[in-house]
Design a protein around this motif. Structure first.
Motif, short mmCIF file in Angstrom:
data_model
loop_
_atom_site.label_atom_id
_atom_site.label_comp_id
_atom_site.label_asym_id
_atom_site.label_seq_id
_atom_site.Cartn_x
_atom_site.Cartn_y
_atom_site.Cartn_z
N THR A 181 18.15 16.14 -16.65
CA THR A 181 19.11 17.22 -16.46
C THR A 181 20.36 16.94 -17.30
OG1 THR A 181 20.11 16.10 -14.56
CG2 THR A 181 18.34 17.69 -14.11
N ILE A 182 21.22 17.93 -17.38
CA ILE A 182 22.55 17.76 -17.97
C ILE A 182 23.55 17.88 -16.83
CG2 ILE A 182 24.18 18.49 -19.73
CD1 ILE A 182 21.39 17.65 -20.80
N GLU A 183 24.36 16.86 -16.65
CA GLU A 183 25.37 16.85 -15.59
C GLU A 183 26.75 17.05 -16.22
OE1 GLU A 183 24.31 16.88 -12.63
OE2 GLU A 183 22.25 16.13 -12.91
N ILE A 184 27.51 18.00 -15.68
CA ILE A 184 28.83 18.33 -16.21
C ILE A 184 29.90 17.83 -15.25
CG2 ILE A 184 30.34 20.18 -17.01
CD1 ILE A 184 27.86 21.85 -17.58
N PHE A 185 30.87 17.11 -15.81
CA PHE A 185 31.96 16.52 -15.03
C PHE A 185 33.29 16.86 -15.68
CE2 PHE A 185 28.32 13.84 -14.17
CZ PHE A 185 28.46 13.43 -12.85
N ASP A 186 34.33 16.94 -14.88
CA ASP A 186 35.70 16.98 -15.37
C ASP A 186 36.38 15.66 -15.04
OD1 ASP A 186 35.53 19.46 -16.47
OD2 ASP A 186 36.68 20.50 -14.92
N LEU A 187 37.14 15.14 -16.00
CA LEU A 187 37.86 13.89 -15.79
C LEU A 187 39.21 14.17 -15.15
CD1 LEU A 187 38.23 10.85 -16.08
CD2 LEU A 187 39.04 11.25 -18.43
N ASP A 188 39.39 13.64 -13.95
CA ASP A 188 40.70 13.68 -13.30
C ASP A 188 41.44 12.41 -13.70
OD1 ASP A 188 42.62 14.77 -11.27
OD2 ASP A 188 42.16 12.85 -10.31
N ALA A 189 42.34 12.55 -14.69
CA ALA A 189 42.98 11.38 -15.28
C ALA A 189 43.79 10.55 -14.28
CB ALA A 189 43.86 11.81 -16.46
N PRO A 190 44.57 11.17 -13.38
CA PRO A 190 45.36 10.34 -12.46
C PRO A 190 44.52 9.41 -11.60
CG PRO A 190 46.18 12.58 -12.48
CD PRO A 190 44.91 12.59 -13.26
N SER A 191 43.35 9.87 -11.16
CA SER A 191 42.50 9.02 -10.33
C SER A 191 41.42 8.30 -11.12
CB SER A 191 41.84 9.87 -9.23
OG SER A 191 40.94 10.81 -9.81
N ASN A 192 41.37 8.55 -12.44
CA ASN A 192 40.38 7.90 -13.30
C ASN A 192 38.96 8.19 -12.81
OD1 ASN A 192 40.31 6.38 -15.70
ND2 ASN A 192 39.72 4.54 -14.60
N THR A 193 38.74 9.45 -12.39
CA THR A 193 37.48 9.82 -11.76
C THR A 193 36.84 11.02 -12.43
OG1 THR A 193 38.29 9.03 -9.61
CG2 THR A 193 36.40 10.51 -9.58
N LEU A 194 35.53 10.94 -12.65
CA LEU A 194 34.75 12.08 -13.11
C LEU A 194 34.33 12.90 -11.90
CD1 LEU A 194 32.44 10.52 -15.87
CD2 LEU A 194 34.38 12.07 -16.23
N MET A 195 34.76 14.16 -11.86
CA MET A 195 34.45 15.06 -10.75
C MET A 195 33.29 15.96 -11.15
SD MET A 195 36.90 13.93 -8.86
CE MET A 195 36.77 15.06 -7.47
N HIS A 196 32.22 15.94 -10.38
CA HIS A 196 31.02 16.70 -10.73
C HIS A 196 31.27 18.20 -10.61
CE1 HIS A 196 26.70 18.07 -10.19
NE2 HIS A 196 26.70 17.42 -11.35
N ILE A 197 30.86 18.93 -11.67
CA ILE A 197 31.07 20.37 -11.73
C ILE A 197 29.77 21.14 -11.57
CG2 ILE A 197 31.91 22.30 -13.13
CD1 ILE A 197 34.08 20.38 -12.15
#
Length: 406
Positions: A181-197
């Motif tokens: 699959t292709i998984e799309i994430f946004d990077l939340d820079a303050p928490s250094n976390t990839l958030m799954h979209i």
């Protein structure tokens, strides 16, 4: 009068059949396989020592830098991201290489980050990994990044093991392949976390190797390095070609196969600064150039580089960087024994001037015949600002940084 055939006649017929097959094979070899074998196995290819090139290189070794199949350089924020995994996992579970040992998966695949201008006292450039907000496991390979609003968006190839959709029971990947699959994430820079979209799943995502996101940040091109997810003849694609290109939309999740005529184990993909897609083909040593519109994907030209190719990247000035595999046998040996072997490696560049003038020429940027400094390279990124190369490998325990001499 005619005589009945006996044992000697059957033997003569058998010999004649073998002779005819040998002639056909010889003709086939001289007209087709000779060029293929010359390309893949490097017959007559001159591989240069690294001393021939104006670079000072060093290796950086750390568990977070093992098995980094692909890297992406953020020129503005001065960070290098890598899709990495343990070598024990990569050498056991690697669907693109028809390695389907599910039990070998480390389940610790991660995105590593380097602050490229801050080496630090330990020389590890502030090495760390991103946190990932995702319910499942990631089995990473190629990826791409593009800004979406005030965040960076990551598109990651995820080679999940297959399961029965009705029962959830595991299936044999040797028979059905990976559930890629292709998984799309946004990077939340303050928490250094990839958030799954979002997850993009489609029958058109067959055997994804890499991907490149379009200028609109919605469409993306996927390279399928094989025609099938599994099968006994799958490994022959590296010799005889095959594979396809798939175009997907991030908003609707729809995907369709858009090209396959000239595909020869399509591997790396990158979007150039001209908006075109560049695709490397390992089995032909060619980069194809494509434009996408509502009418579909159109191949506008090909660029033969005469060496097996892996991933592509584009630098700030628009130059296309191609990881080259000058010694395929050595590469396969290193892939089988990555802690003890390193393969000869090289990097080619197609300059922005060449691209604008539609005259393509691959310039050999660096090559390491004796595997002294470079990893078993599957990807290279060029920082035009500081004149450095960053090189990583899906079957390497380290990453290399090369500084160009004045």
């Amino acid at each position: 009068m005619a005589r009945a055939s006996g044992p000697s006649d059957h033997g003569n017929i058998r010999l004649l059949a073998w002779a005819i097959a040998a002639v056909i094979g010889a003709v086939g070899y001289s007209t087709f396989l000779h060029d293929k074998f010359a390309l893949i196995f490097g017959f007559g290819r001159v591989i240069q020592p690294i001393e021939d090139f104006p670079w000072d290189c060093k290796r950086i070794q750390h568990p977070l830098l093992e098995g980094c199949e692909d890297i992406w350089l953020d020129y503005n924020n001065r960070k290098l991201y890598g899709a990495c995994t343990s070598l024990s996992s990569r050498t056991g579970w690697n669907p693109s290489g028809s390695l389907f040992n599910v039990s070998a998966r480390s389940r610790t695949d991660h995105i590593s980050v380097l602050n490229i201008d801050e080496p630090g006292a330990d020389g590890l450039y502030g090495l760390h990994q991103l946190k990932i907000d995702y319910a499942g496991d990631l089995d990473l390979q190629g990826f791409d990044v593009k800004r979406a609003g005030d965040r960076q968006r990551f598109w990651l190839i995820n080679h999940r093991p297959p399961v029965d959709p009705a029962t959830g029971e595991p299936l044999d990947p040797r028979k059905v392949g990976a559930n890629s699959t292709i998984e799309i994430f946004d990077l939340d820079a303050p928490s250094n976390t990839l958030m799954h979209i979002r997850t993009i799943a489609s029958e058109a995502i067959i055997s994804p190797n890499n991907l490149a996101v379009a200028d609109d940040g919605v469409g993306f091109l996927v390279t399928n390095d094989n025609d099938a997810k599994a099968g006994m003849f799958r490994d022959l694609a590296i010799l005889f070609g095959g594979g396809s290109l798939t175009y997907c939309r991030s908003d609707t999740g729809k995907c369709e196969v858009v090209a396959c005529e000239s595909c020869a184990f399509p591997n790396g993909a990158v979007r150039g600064l001209d908006g075109r897609f560049y695709v490397s083909h390992s089995a032909s040593g060619v980069i194809t150039v494509h434009e996408y519109s509502e009418d579909g994907l159109v191949e506008i030209r090909t660029m033969p580089l005469d060496v097996p190719l892996d991933n592509l990247s584009v630098d700030r000035d628009g130059n296309i960087m191609a990881a080259a595999i000058p010694h395929s046998v050595g590469f396969m040996q290193a892939a089988n024994d990555p802690y003890n072997r390193v393969a000869a490696a090289g990097v080619l560049m197609v300059t922005n001037t060449d691209l604008q003038g539609n005259k393509y020429k691959g310039i050999k940027v660096i090559e390491d015949r004796d595997a002294k400094y470079l990893p078993t390279t599957t990807v290279a990124a060029h920082d035009a600002q500081t004149h450095r190369l960053f090189l990583a490998g899906g079957f390497s325990p380290f990453l290399s940084i090369c500084q160009k001499r004045n």
